[in-house]
Each structure stands twice: as structure tokens, then as C-alpha cells.
Design an enzyme around this catalytic site. Structure first.
Site, PDB file in Angstrom:
ATOM      1  N   LYS A  32     -16.977  -3.487   9.159  1.00 53.94           N
ATOM      2  CA  LYS A  32     -16.552  -2.281   8.446  1.00 53.94           C
ATOM      3  C   LYS A  32     -16.493  -2.587   6.960  1.00 53.94           C
ATOM      4  CE  LYS A  32     -12.108  -0.653   8.400  1.00 53.94           C
ATOM      5  NZ  LYS A  32     -11.733  -0.309   7.013  1.00 53.94           N
ATOM      6  N   ASP A  59     -16.742   2.936   5.804  1.00 48.04           N
ATOM      7  CA  ASP A  59     -15.458   3.641   5.903  1.00 48.04           C
ATOM      8  C   ASP A  59     -15.089   4.216   4.531  1.00 48.04           C
ATOM      9  OD1 ASP A  59     -12.785   4.332   6.442  1.00 48.04           O
ATOM     10  OD2 ASP A  59     -12.083   2.250   6.476  1.00 48.04           O
ATOM     11  N   LEU A  60     -15.689   5.361   4.182  1.00 47.19           N
ATOM     12  CA  LEU A  60     -15.443   5.965   2.866  1.00 47.19           C
ATOM     13  C   LEU A  60     -14.633   7.255   2.955  1.00 47.19           C
ATOM     14  CD1 LEU A  60     -18.893   5.299   1.108  1.00 47.19           C
ATOM     15  CD2 LEU A  60     -16.812   3.912   1.063  1.00 47.19           C
ATOM     16  N   LYS A  61     -14.331   7.708   4.165  1.00 47.46           N
ATOM     17  CA  LYS A  61     -13.411   8.838   4.400  1.00 47.46           C
ATOM     18  C   LYS A  61     -13.700  10.035   3.494  1.00 47.46           C
ATOM     19  CE  LYS A  61      -9.559   5.886   5.936  1.00 47.46           C
ATOM     20  NZ  LYS A  61     -10.025   4.544   5.556  1.00 47.46           N
ATOM     21  N   ASP A  64     -14.366  16.758   0.881  1.00 48.06           N
ATOM     22  CA  ASP A  64     -14.769  17.575  -0.270  1.00 48.06           C
ATOM     23  C   ASP A  64     -15.255  18.930   0.269  1.00 48.06           C
ATOM     24  OD1 ASP A  64     -15.695  18.406  -2.879  1.00 48.06           O
ATOM     25  OD2 ASP A  64     -15.947  16.282  -3.392  1.00 48.06           O
ATOM     26  N   THR A  68     -20.998  19.652  -0.667  1.00 54.07           N
ATOM     27  CA  THR A  68     -20.988  18.299  -1.247  1.00 54.07           C
ATOM     28  C   THR A  68     -20.985  17.240  -0.158  1.00 54.07           C
ATOM     29  OG1 THR A  68     -19.838  19.139  -3.171  1.00 54.07           O
ATOM     30  CG2 THR A  68     -19.688  16.775  -2.805  1.00 54.07           C
ATOM     31  N   THR A 119      -2.198   6.918   9.227  1.00 57.05           N
ATOM     32  CA  THR A 119      -1.000   6.331   9.850  1.00 57.05           C
ATOM     33  C   THR A 119       0.098   6.071   8.820  1.00 57.05           C
ATOM     34  OG1 THR A 119      -2.144   4.221   9.727  1.00 57.05           O
ATOM     35  CG2 THR A 119      -2.041   5.274  11.882  1.00 57.05           C
ATOM     36  N   GLY A 210      -9.004  -6.759  11.036  1.00 58.69           N
ATOM     37  CA  GLY A 210      -9.165  -7.347   9.712  1.00 58.69           C
ATOM     38  C   GLY A 210      -8.537  -8.720   9.631  1.00 58.69           C
ATOM     39  N   ARG A 211      -7.302  -8.750   9.136  1.00 60.78           N
ATOM     40  CA  ARG A 211      -6.652 -10.024   8.846  1.00 60.78           C
ATOM     41  C   ARG A 211      -6.581 -11.030   9.991  1.00 60.78           C
ATOM     42  NH1 ARG A 211      -2.072  -6.773   5.856  1.00 60.78           N
ATOM     43  NH2 ARG A 211      -2.922  -5.301   7.377  1.00 60.78           N
TER      44      ARG A 211
END
Ligand code: C5P
Length: 232
Positions: A32, A59-61, A64, A68, A119, A210-211
């Protein structure tokens, strides 16, 4: 659609991203790329990681006006990524427009996933700041239904919500779930966490980790542990 582990490549430079990916010699994990890396390095880093053979969730969410979003999403789909996302709060009109822009000239398209309520948004904030006076879990399910009705492929949600989303939107509607930690690991700033094995049991289609992988002493071993618990 096979279950998979998606590594959140939450780094701020191409160098760090490549140094991390070079550790993987036997497998090509699904990754991601979020706003941080994309805004630092632009589409070139997406092309480079894609050329190395990785699947990419960009993952740019998007959020608009429909026109667009339609035009922008077709540019992102043109990067040959495998998964994109947007905010369901942009309305069904925006999500339908996104679906129109998603298909590439060759007829293929990435998966499109909706973010419902972040969240980080609490019931109190949703009421006081957004003036949405409904129970948060009902808002999440309503947004998921809007996404399904607009033709999207799934939602980002907690593994704890996967079962309910599948009940409401159908088994084939994908749940992409962060908030995953090993049973013996550090939870960091996540509040409600689930192990990869538990996420599988709860019906998640993809886990985003992730971490627990990025910060592990041996990230390849941590990734394999996720795959062993979640996929195999
Ligand atoms: O490091 P960690 O495993 O917590 O990373 C989870 C990833 O999933 C991060 O990229 C985070 O931004 C993302 N995410 C999340 N919770 C959400 C939506 C996205 O943790 N509700």
C-alpha cells in the site's frame, strides 16, 4: 478474489521504500502506497514499484466533485495499480462517477474500495463536527451499502466489522482491514486490534499491516508470519 496481506509502505522516500522492498528476494508482497510516499515521490515511485512486480493499493482517498473524481481516477488507474480508494462521504454520485473513470482502455480496472467513517472519528466528533446524529456503526454500514450500490468492490473497515459488512453487502463485497497486530506484539496507536489469524476467522479479505512488518527486526519473517496466519 484471493485473501492477501498488504504491507503499508508508510515511508517518506523512494530510497527507504526500495531498501525495504529489496529485502524480499523470494516473494513480491502486495504493498500500500499512501499519501506520504506518493506526495514525496509522485507517480514515478508507483511505476517503479509496479515494474518490480508488486501489486499496489494506492491509498489516496479521493473526495471531490464527481467530474473531478472521474477524471482523476482514470489517471490513477492508468498507473496500472491494483486497488484504489475514495471517501464514501463524497456521495453515490461521486462513487458512480469514479466507477466510470476506473476502467482502462483495455477493459481492465483496479479494485475500488470505499473509506466509510475514518476510525479516528468518534461518535462525539461525528455529532459535534459533522452534525451526523446516528450511531457510528449504522453510519458505517449505510456508507458501505452506498458503496456497494454504486458498484464499488468493498470497504476499508476493522476486521471486527467484516462479518457485518458481508451480511449487509454480500459475501463478495471485499473487506480491507487495518488494525492488525501479532498476539505478542506492540499495538502502537491502534486501539482495536486483531491478529492475522483472528482477521481470517472474522472473514477479512485483505489485511493491511504496517509497523508490525516495517519495524520488525526481520521484516521478511514478520511478513511470512502474517501470510502463514492469514492466507495459508
Ligand atoms: O502500522 P499500522 O499497521 O498501524 O498501519 C496501518 C495502515 O493502515 C496505515 O497505513 C494506516 O494509515 C492505515 N489505516 C488504518 N486505519 C484505518 C484506515 C487506514 O490504520 N481505519
Amino acid at each position: 478474489m484471493g485473501k492477501d496481506v498488504i504491507i503499508a509502505l508508510d515511508v517518506d522516500s523512494r530510497e527507504k521504500a526500495m531498501a525495504f522492498l529489496e529485502r524480499f528476494t523470494d516473494e513480491k508482497p502486495f504493498v500500500k502506497i499512501g499519501m506520504e510516499l506518493f506526495f514525496a515521490e509522485g507517480p514515478a515511485v508507483v511505476r517503479e514499484i509496479k515494474a518490480r512486480g508488486h501489486k499496489i493499493f494506492l491509498d489516496l482517498k479521493l473526495h471531490d466533485i464527481p467530474n473531478t473524481v472521474r477524471r482523476s481516477i482514470s489517471i490513477l488507474a492508468g498507473l496500472n495499480v491494483d486497488m484504489l480508494n475514495l471517501h464514501a462521504a463524497g456521495t453515490k454520485a461521486m462513487m458512480e462517477a469514479a466507477m466510470e473513470g476506473l476502467t482502462r482502455p483495455d477493459g481492465t480496472r483496479p479494485l475500488l474500495i470505499a473509506v466509510t467513517q475514518l476510525t479516528s472519528t468518534s461518535q462525539e466528533r461525528m455529532e459535534s463536527d459533522l452534525w451526523i446524529e446516528k450511531p457510528l456503526d449504522e453510519v458505517v454500514m449505510h456508507y458501505a451499502q452506498n458503496a456497494a450500490a454504486s458498484g464499488l468492490d468493498g470497504v476499508v473497515c476493522s476486521p471486527l466489522e467484516s462479518g457485518k459488512v458481508h451480511d449487509v453487502c454480500g459475501k463478495g463485497f471485499l473487506t480491507v482491514t487495518p488494525g492488525v497486530r501479532f498476539a505478542d506484539g506492540d499495538i502502537g496507536d491502534q486501539v482495536r486490534v486483531t491478529t492475522p489469524a483472528k482477521a481470517k476467522e472474522l472473514g477479512s479479505d485483505y489485511i493491511v499491516v504496517g509497523r508490525p512488518i516495517l519495524k520488525a527486526d526481520d521484516p521478511v519473517a514478520a511478513y511470512r508470519r502474517c501470510v502463514a496466519e492469514f492466507v495459508d
